[in-house]
Motif scaffolding. Sequence first.
Motif, PDB file in Angstrom:
ATOM      1  N   HIS A   9     -20.534  88.656  58.013  1.00 17.00           N
ATOM      2  CA  HIS A   9     -21.919  88.751  57.540  1.00 17.00           C
ATOM      3  C   HIS A   9     -22.132  88.056  56.195  1.00 17.00           C
ATOM      4  CE1 HIS A   9     -23.040  91.570  60.730  1.00 17.00           C
ATOM      5  NE2 HIS A   9     -21.828  92.089  60.563  1.00 17.00           N
ATOM      6  N   ARG A  10     -21.318  87.077  55.867  1.00 14.26           N
ATOM      7  CA  ARG A  10     -21.362  86.407  54.561  1.00 14.26           C
ATOM      8  C   ARG A  10     -22.764  85.910  54.207  1.00 14.26           C
ATOM      9  NH1 ARG A  10     -20.073  87.034  50.032  1.00 14.26           N
ATOM     10  NH2 ARG A  10     -18.020  87.600  50.750  1.00 14.26           N
ATOM     11  N   GLU A  11     -23.441  85.222  55.131  1.00 11.54           N
ATOM     12  CA  GLU A  11     -24.774  84.679  54.842  1.00 11.54           C
ATOM     13  C   GLU A  11     -25.779  85.781  54.563  1.00 11.54           C
ATOM     14  OE1 GLU A  11     -26.121  81.798  57.696  1.00 11.54           O
ATOM     15  OE2 GLU A  11     -24.182  80.774  57.693  1.00 11.54           O
ATOM     16  N   GLU A  12     -25.716  86.861  55.320  1.00  6.26           N
ATOM     17  CA  GLU A  12     -26.635  87.969  55.089  1.00  6.26           C
ATOM     18  C   GLU A  12     -26.366  88.650  53.747  1.00  6.26           C
ATOM     19  OE1 GLU A  12     -24.770  87.885  58.012  1.00  6.26           O
ATOM     20  OE2 GLU A  12     -26.160  88.025  59.699  1.00  6.26           O
ATOM     21  N   ILE A  13     -25.094  88.724  53.360  1.00  6.80           N
ATOM     22  CA  ILE A  13     -24.738  89.328  52.070  1.00  6.80           C
ATOM     23  C   ILE A  13     -25.280  88.483  50.922  1.00  6.80           C
ATOM     24  CG2 ILE A  13     -22.809  89.920  50.529  1.00  6.80           C
ATOM     25  CD1 ILE A  13     -21.274  90.776  53.105  1.00  6.80           C
ATOM     26  N   VAL A  14     -25.201  87.169  51.064  1.00  4.74           N
ATOM     27  CA  VAL A  14     -25.774  86.283  50.042  1.00  4.74           C
ATOM     28  C   VAL A  14     -27.284  86.506  49.946  1.00  4.74           C
ATOM     29  CG1 VAL A  14     -26.213  83.866  49.429  1.00  4.74           C
ATOM     30  CG2 VAL A  14     -23.928  84.569  50.180  1.00  4.74           C
ATOM     31  N   ALA A  15     -27.957  86.661  51.077  1.00  5.33           N
ATOM     32  CA  ALA A  15     -29.400  86.938  51.068  1.00  5.33           C
ATOM     33  C   ALA A  15     -29.682  88.276  50.390  1.00  5.33           C
ATOM     34  CB  ALA A  15     -29.950  86.935  52.491  1.00  5.33           C
ATOM     35  N   LEU A  16     -28.834  89.266  50.617  1.00  3.79           N
ATOM     36  CA  LEU A  16     -28.979  90.565  49.953  1.00  3.79           C
ATOM     37  C   LEU A  16     -28.818  90.407  48.440  1.00  3.79           C
ATOM     38  CD1 LEU A  16     -29.138  93.702  49.951  1.00  3.79           C
ATOM     39  CD2 LEU A  16     -26.650  93.681  50.253  1.00  3.79           C
ATOM     40  N   GLN A  17     -27.812  89.669  48.022  1.00  2.13           N
ATOM     41  CA  GLN A  17     -27.583  89.443  46.594  1.00  2.13           C
ATOM     42  C   GLN A  17     -28.781  88.739  45.967  1.00  2.13           C
ATOM     43  OE1 GLN A  17     -23.925  87.286  47.080  1.00  2.13           O
ATOM     44  NE2 GLN A  17     -22.666  89.135  47.058  1.00  2.13           N
ATOM     45  N   GLU A  18     -29.380  87.801  46.675  1.00  2.75           N
ATOM     46  CA  GLU A  18     -30.572  87.111  46.181  1.00  2.75           C
ATOM     47  C   GLU A  18     -31.758  88.065  46.096  1.00  2.75           C
ATOM     48  OE1 GLU A  18     -30.877  83.841  48.916  1.00  2.75           O
ATOM     49  OE2 GLU A  18     -29.313  82.691  47.879  1.00  2.75           O
ATOM     50  N   SER A  19     -31.862  88.990  47.043  1.00  8.00           N
ATOM     51  CA  SER A  19     -32.940  89.993  46.997  1.00  8.00           C
ATOM     52  C   SER A  19     -32.778  90.898  45.780  1.00  8.00           C
ATOM     53  CB  SER A  19     -32.946  90.841  48.266  1.00  8.00           C
ATOM     54  OG  SER A  19     -33.288  90.068  49.376  1.00  8.00           O
ATOM     55  N   ILE A  20     -31.543  91.268  45.485  1.00 10.36           N
ATOM     56  CA  ILE A  20     -31.278  92.106  44.311  1.00 10.36           C
ATOM     57  C   ILE A  20     -31.621  91.340  43.039  1.00 10.36           C
ATOM     58  CG2 ILE A  20     -29.434  93.200  42.959  1.00 10.36           C
ATOM     59  CD1 ILE A  20     -28.168  93.962  45.710  1.00 10.36           C
ATOM     60  N   GLU A  21     -31.266  90.077  42.990  1.00 10.31           N
ATOM     61  CA  GLU A  21     -31.570  89.247  41.826  1.00 10.31           C
ATOM     62  C   GLU A  21     -33.084  89.124  41.624  1.00 10.31           C
ATOM     63  OE1 GLU A  21     -30.075  85.054  39.945  1.00 10.31           O
ATOM     64  OE2 GLU A  21     -30.341  85.141  42.117  1.00 10.31           O
ATOM     65  N   GLY A  22     -33.835  89.117  42.710  1.00 11.24           N
ATOM     66  CA  GLY A  22     -35.285  88.995  42.636  1.00 11.24           C
ATOM     67  C   GLY A  22     -36.011  90.296  42.364  1.00 11.24           C
ATOM     68  N   SER A  23     -35.313  91.405  42.359  1.00 13.54           N
ATOM     69  CA  SER A  23     -35.918  92.715  42.111  1.00 13.54           C
ATOM     70  C   SER A  23     -35.545  93.181  40.708  1.00 13.54           C
ATOM     71  CB  SER A  23     -35.415  93.732  43.135  1.00 13.54           C
ATOM     72  OG  SER A  23     -35.756  95.045  42.742  1.00 13.54           O
ATOM     73  N   ALA A  24     -36.531  93.264  39.831  1.00 16.86           N
ATOM     74  CA  ALA A  24     -36.242  93.683  38.452  1.00 16.86           C
ATOM     75  C   ALA A  24     -35.559  95.042  38.422  1.00 16.86           C
ATOM     76  CB  ALA A  24     -37.528  93.714  37.629  1.00 16.86           C
ATOM     77  N   MET A  25     -35.991  95.954  39.270  1.00 15.54           N
ATOM     78  CA  MET A  25     -35.441  97.301  39.283  1.00 15.54           C
ATOM     79  C   MET A  25     -33.956  97.287  39.647  1.00 15.54           C
ATOM     80  SD  MET A  25     -36.838 100.607  41.399  1.00 15.54           S
ATOM     81  CE  MET A  25     -36.935  99.695  42.919  1.00 15.54           C
ATOM     82  N   PHE A  26     -33.610  96.637  40.739  1.00 12.28           N
ATOM     83  CA  PHE A  26     -32.212  96.583  41.178  1.00 12.28           C
ATOM     84  C   PHE A  26     -31.374  95.716  40.244  1.00 12.28           C
ATOM     85  CE2 PHE A  26     -34.030  98.119  45.131  1.00 12.28           C
ATOM     86  CZ  PHE A  26     -33.038  98.974  45.597  1.00 12.28           C
ATOM     87  N   TYR A  27     -31.927  94.570  39.858  1.00 13.50           N
ATOM     88  CA  TYR A  27     -31.167  93.651  39.015  1.00 13.50           C
ATOM     89  C   TYR A  27     -30.767  94.313  37.695  1.00 13.50           C
ATOM     90  CZ  TYR A  27     -29.703  89.739  36.224  1.00 13.50           C
ATOM     91  OH  TYR A  27     -28.964  88.915  35.424  1.00 13.50           O
ATOM     92  N   HIS A  28     -31.704  94.978  37.043  1.00 14.28           N
ATOM     93  CA  HIS A  28     -31.373  95.603  35.762  1.00 14.28           C
ATOM     94  C   HIS A  28     -30.431  96.792  35.928  1.00 14.28           C
ATOM     95  CE1 HIS A  28     -33.515  93.068  33.093  1.00 14.28           C
ATOM     96  NE2 HIS A  28     -34.591  93.150  33.832  1.00 14.28           N
ATOM     97  N   ALA A  29     -30.500  97.459  37.070  1.00 13.29           N
ATOM     98  CA  ALA A  29     -29.565  98.561  37.319  1.00 13.29           C
ATOM     99  C   ALA A  29     -28.133  98.052  37.394  1.00 13.29           C
ATOM    100  CB  ALA A  29     -29.939  99.298  38.593  1.00 13.29           C
TER     101      ALA A  29
END
Length: 140
Positions: free
Chosen positions: A89-109
């Motif tokens: 699931h490498r590609e999906e995990i990268v997409a998840l990491q990008e989603s976290i980077e784009g979310s101020a709430m998750f990123y700062h956590a």
Amino acid sequence: MFLIAPLANPPLLAQGLDSEESIDAIVGSDVKTGEAANEEQAERVVAAIENTIASAESVRKAFNLNTLEIVFLPGDTETGPIGEAVAEHREEIVALQESIEGSAMFYHAVDSRSIMLRDIVAVEFGDNDVVTIFVNGRER
């Protein structure tokens, strides 16, 4: 003209995301950390990895969390069932990491705990707005 200029660039008026008050306001939820052995969490982590596409979408949509748990996987996750799931699931995990980077709430956590986005392998959404992030490595 000088009075209108600040309105043309609203981000200048926003509070900086690097300030401690801003981070506290954005996260606004209880953040817990802990470590778990691969064997104890393997099934749970693999299930979360298999659900990565839905988790990435949920990260983008989330605006409120009661509790954010960060679980470190200190063992070698490159082998065994977790490693196999990560590879599959490498590609999906990268997409998840990008989603976290784009979310101020998750990123700062995760950033406040010095967690690198590339070390995040899965996110699990539970009941009552409880979210668990699984991270390769040991807690620092």
